[in-house]
Motif scaffolding. Structure first.
Motif, PDB file in Angstrom:
ATOM      1  N   LEU A  48      40.530  -5.506  15.330  1.00 32.12           N
ATOM      2  CA  LEU A  48      41.898  -5.747  14.887  1.00 32.12           C
ATOM      3  C   LEU A  48      42.155  -5.150  13.512  1.00 32.12           C
ATOM      4  O   LEU A  48      43.280  -4.723  13.211  1.00 32.12           O
ATOM      5  CB  LEU A  48      42.194  -7.246  14.906  1.00 32.12           C
ATOM      6  CG  LEU A  48      42.152  -7.859  16.312  1.00 32.12           C
ATOM      7  CD1 LEU A  48      42.335  -9.369  16.242  1.00 32.12           C
ATOM      8  CD2 LEU A  48      43.223  -7.232  17.218  1.00 32.12           C
ATOM      9  N   ALA A  49      41.126  -5.085  12.657  1.00 37.70           N
ATOM     10  CA  ALA A  49      41.277  -4.399  11.374  1.00 37.70           C
ATOM     11  C   ALA A  49      41.532  -2.911  11.601  1.00 37.70           C
ATOM     12  O   ALA A  49      42.373  -2.302  10.928  1.00 37.70           O
ATOM     13  CB  ALA A  49      40.026  -4.603  10.515  1.00 37.70           C
ATOM     14  N   CYS A  50      40.821  -2.322  12.559  1.00 43.70           N
ATOM     15  CA  CYS A  50      41.063  -0.918  12.911  1.00 43.70           C
ATOM     16  C   CYS A  50      42.475  -0.740  13.467  1.00 43.70           C
ATOM     17  O   CYS A  50      43.167   0.232  13.138  1.00 43.70           O
ATOM     18  CB  CYS A  50      40.039  -0.445  13.945  1.00 43.70           C
ATOM     19  SG  CYS A  50      38.347  -0.317  13.338  1.00 43.70           S
ATOM     20  N   ALA A  51      42.899  -1.685  14.299  1.00 45.94           N
ATOM     21  CA  ALA A  51      44.242  -1.599  14.877  1.00 45.94           C
ATOM     22  C   ALA A  51      45.307  -1.689  13.794  1.00 45.94           C
ATOM     23  O   ALA A  51      46.302  -0.949  13.821  1.00 45.94           O
ATOM     24  CB  ALA A  51      44.428  -2.719  15.899  1.00 45.94           C
ATOM     25  N   ALA A  52      45.123  -2.590  12.831  1.00 43.62           N
ATOM     26  CA  ALA A  52      46.097  -2.735  11.747  1.00 43.62           C
ATOM     27  C   ALA A  52      46.208  -1.443  10.955  1.00 43.62           C
ATOM     28  O   ALA A  52      47.307  -1.012  10.577  1.00 43.62           O
ATOM     29  CB  ALA A  52      45.687  -3.890  10.838  1.00 43.62           C
ATOM     30  N   ARG A  53      45.079  -0.798  10.707  1.00 44.23           N
ATOM     31  CA  ARG A  53      45.092   0.478   9.990  1.00 44.23           C
ATOM     32  C   ARG A  53      45.831   1.542  10.797  1.00 44.23           C
ATOM     33  O   ARG A  53      46.631   2.312  10.253  1.00 44.23           O
ATOM     34  CB  ARG A  53      43.661   0.920   9.698  1.00 44.23           C
ATOM     35  CG  ARG A  53      43.578   2.176   8.844  1.00 44.23           C
ATOM     36  CD  ARG A  53      42.142   2.497   8.476  1.00 44.23           C
ATOM     37  NE  ARG A  53      41.372   2.984   9.606  1.00 44.23           N
ATOM     38  CZ  ARG A  53      40.393   2.325  10.194  1.00 44.23           C
ATOM     39  NH1 ARG A  53      40.067   1.112   9.794  1.00 44.23           N
ATOM     40  NH2 ARG A  53      39.727   2.846  11.206  1.00 44.23           N
ATOM     41  N   LEU A  54      45.588   1.595  12.102  1.00 45.12           N
ATOM     42  CA  LEU A  54      46.261   2.574  12.952  1.00 45.12           C
ATOM     43  C   LEU A  54      47.770   2.313  13.024  1.00 45.12           C
ATOM     44  O   LEU A  54      48.571   3.258  13.060  1.00 45.12           O
ATOM     45  CB  LEU A  54      45.653   2.545  14.359  1.00 45.12           C
ATOM     46  CG  LEU A  54      44.224   3.077  14.470  1.00 45.12           C
ATOM     47  CD1 LEU A  54      43.634   2.745  15.845  1.00 45.12           C
ATOM     48  CD2 LEU A  54      44.184   4.577  14.227  1.00 45.12           C
ATOM     49  N   LEU A  55      48.151   1.055  13.041  1.00 51.81           N
ATOM     50  CA  LEU A  55      49.571   0.718  13.072  1.00 51.81           C
ATOM     51  C   LEU A  55      50.273   1.207  11.813  1.00 51.81           C
ATOM     52  O   LEU A  55      51.422   1.658  11.860  1.00 51.81           O
ATOM     53  CB  LEU A  55      49.754  -0.794  13.217  1.00 51.81           C
ATOM     54  CG  LEU A  55      49.472  -1.372  14.607  1.00 51.81           C
ATOM     55  CD1 LEU A  55      49.378  -2.893  14.529  1.00 51.81           C
ATOM     56  CD2 LEU A  55      50.559  -0.964  15.601  1.00 51.81           C
ATOM     57  N   ARG A  56      49.588   1.118  10.681  1.00 57.10           N
ATOM     58  CA  ARG A  56      50.200   1.505   9.418  1.00 57.10           C
ATOM     59  C   ARG A  56      50.149   3.011   9.166  1.00 57.10           C
ATOM     60  O   ARG A  56      51.003   3.556   8.481  1.00 57.10           O
ATOM     61  CB  ARG A  56      49.493   0.774   8.263  1.00 57.10           C
ATOM     62  CG  ARG A  56      49.679  -0.725   8.286  1.00 57.10           C
ATOM     63  CD  ARG A  56      51.108  -1.118   8.010  1.00 57.10           C
ATOM     64  NE  ARG A  56      51.436  -1.039   6.595  1.00 57.10           N
ATOM     65  CZ  ARG A  56      52.676  -1.103   6.108  1.00 57.10           C
ATOM     66  NH1 ARG A  56      53.699  -1.195   6.921  1.00 57.10           N
ATOM     67  NH2 ARG A  56      52.879  -1.041   4.814  1.00 57.10           N
ATOM     68  N   GLN A  57      49.138   3.679   9.727  1.00 59.66           N
ATOM     69  CA  GLN A  57      48.897   5.069   9.342  1.00 59.66           C
ATOM     70  C   GLN A  57      49.196   6.081  10.442  1.00 59.66           C
ATOM     71  O   GLN A  57      49.102   7.281  10.202  1.00 59.66           O
ATOM     72  CB  GLN A  57      47.443   5.227   8.882  1.00 59.66           C
ATOM     73  CG  GLN A  57      47.118   4.413   7.633  1.00 59.66           C
ATOM     74  CD  GLN A  57      45.705   4.642   7.136  1.00 59.66           C
ATOM     75  OE1 GLN A  57      44.855   5.160   7.838  1.00 59.66           O
ATOM     76  NE2 GLN A  57      45.441   4.233   5.903  1.00 59.66           N
ATOM     77  N   THR A  58      49.543   5.623  11.642  1.00 56.68           N
ATOM     78  CA  THR A  58      49.840   6.553  12.727  1.00 56.68           C
ATOM     79  C   THR A  58      51.109   6.116  13.445  1.00 56.68           C
ATOM     80  O   THR A  58      51.628   5.023  13.219  1.00 56.68           O
ATOM     81  CB  THR A  58      48.686   6.616  13.760  1.00 56.68           C
ATOM     82  OG1 THR A  58      48.718   5.425  14.590  1.00 56.68           O
ATOM     83  CG2 THR A  58      47.326   6.712  13.083  1.00 56.68           C
TER      84      THR A  58
END
Length: 297
Positions: free
Chosen positions: A244-254
């Motif tokens: 979910l930390a990876c998902a949060a980063r992807l949501l913000r950066q892609t």
């Protein structure tokens, strides 16, 4: 991905903040606790780090102060008690130029989600005094961040995020390499470190206790016990946290769709991903992505 890089990457759900601070005369400022990680670099002048439970530490130009878990701390012109310092930005900003002391500061703040266990397990404040002869890269990164903060240009948030990341990673590595550094015990255990490396590199994999125990070369029971003690979370709880930390980063950066992100972090469908994400971050993935950027603090 090494442990320090994974810990720093986990806070990229928020955008990086950067600013200069100046102080002259009898200046001082106290930074309240927050969820996240931040740092100050003393660019010129002299100052003191004030933190609860430790003696004031004198800072010289080039020194970095890191708050790995957002602990309350202060900066000032002289040693004092933390509670005597006014809460930032009551004093010390702005200050006349040239100021007696000038800092470059950067931070990631997490309004939602949890801080990575490695950051929670580090000291409340860390002082790094880099040797510029043997570690010139840190001084170069600070100079680049200083220029980035000074210029308001389109795309600044992209470069600022990258530079804040790199300053933090290099500074923490510098500290870890110094004698007497105390860090996350899991990094010193080859078996647990091997399992963590696989989780970090392959969040999309359908991990289970049996597979992770096999990676670590241990029985399921022994692995579960040792991982929980050293990491601070049971193995599968950590897998969920990291996905979910990876998902949060992807949501913000892609701009990738939710179904695509769900697959990239190991969820079979968008509904299962959204349910897990809402439980961890308190927001649906779409709302998390579209929330306004936090104001610089």
């Amino acid at each position: 991905m090494d442990t320090i890089s994974s810990a720093v990457s986990s806070v990229r759900a928020g955008r990086a903040n950067g600013r200069r601070l100046r102080g002259s005369g009898a200046w001082g400022m106290r930074f309240p606790s927050f969820v996240g990680i931040g740092f100050h670099v003393l660019l010129r002048g002299e100052a003191w780090l004030i933190a609860a439970g430790t003696a004031p530490a004198r800072l010289r130009p080039g020194d970095l102060v890191i708050a790995p878990n957002g602990a309350e701390h202060g900066l000032g012109h002289a040693p004092t008690r933390l509670e005597r310092l006014p809460v930032f930005p009551a004093t010390g900003l702005p200050a006349p130029r040239p100021a007696d002391a000038e800092f470059l500061c950067g931070a990631y703040r997490l309004d939602n989600g949890r801080l990575h266990p490695v950051l929670r397990g580090l000291p409340r404040t860390i002082v790094v005094s880099p040797d510029r002869t043997h570690h010139p890269e840190l001084a170069t990164l600070v100079s680049l961040l200083e220029n980035d903060v000074a210029q308001a240009q389109q795309g600044n948030w992209v470069t600022r995020s990258a530079l804040v990341d790199l300053v933090l990673i290099h500074a923490l590595r510098h500290w870890y390499d110094a004698p007497g550094a105390t860090g996350w015990t899991a990094t010193a255990d080859p078996a647990i470190a091997a399992a963590l490396d696989q989780i970090h590199e392959h969040p999309q994999h359908a991990w289970g206790i049996e597979q992770l125990a096999s990676v670590a070369g241990m029985s399921r029971t022994s692995f579960n016990r040792r991982f929980t003690v050293q990491v601070g979370l049971p193995p599968m709880t950590y897998v969920t946290y990291w996905r979910l930390a990876c998902a949060a980063r992807l949501l913000r950066q892609t701009t990738s769709g939710l179904a695509t992100i769900a697959r990239q972090v190991g969820y079979s469908n968008e509904f299962a991903f959204a349910t897990a994400f809402r439980r961890e971050y308190g927001l649906a993935p779409g709302r998390f992505r579209n929330r306004p950027d936090p104001l610089p603090r």
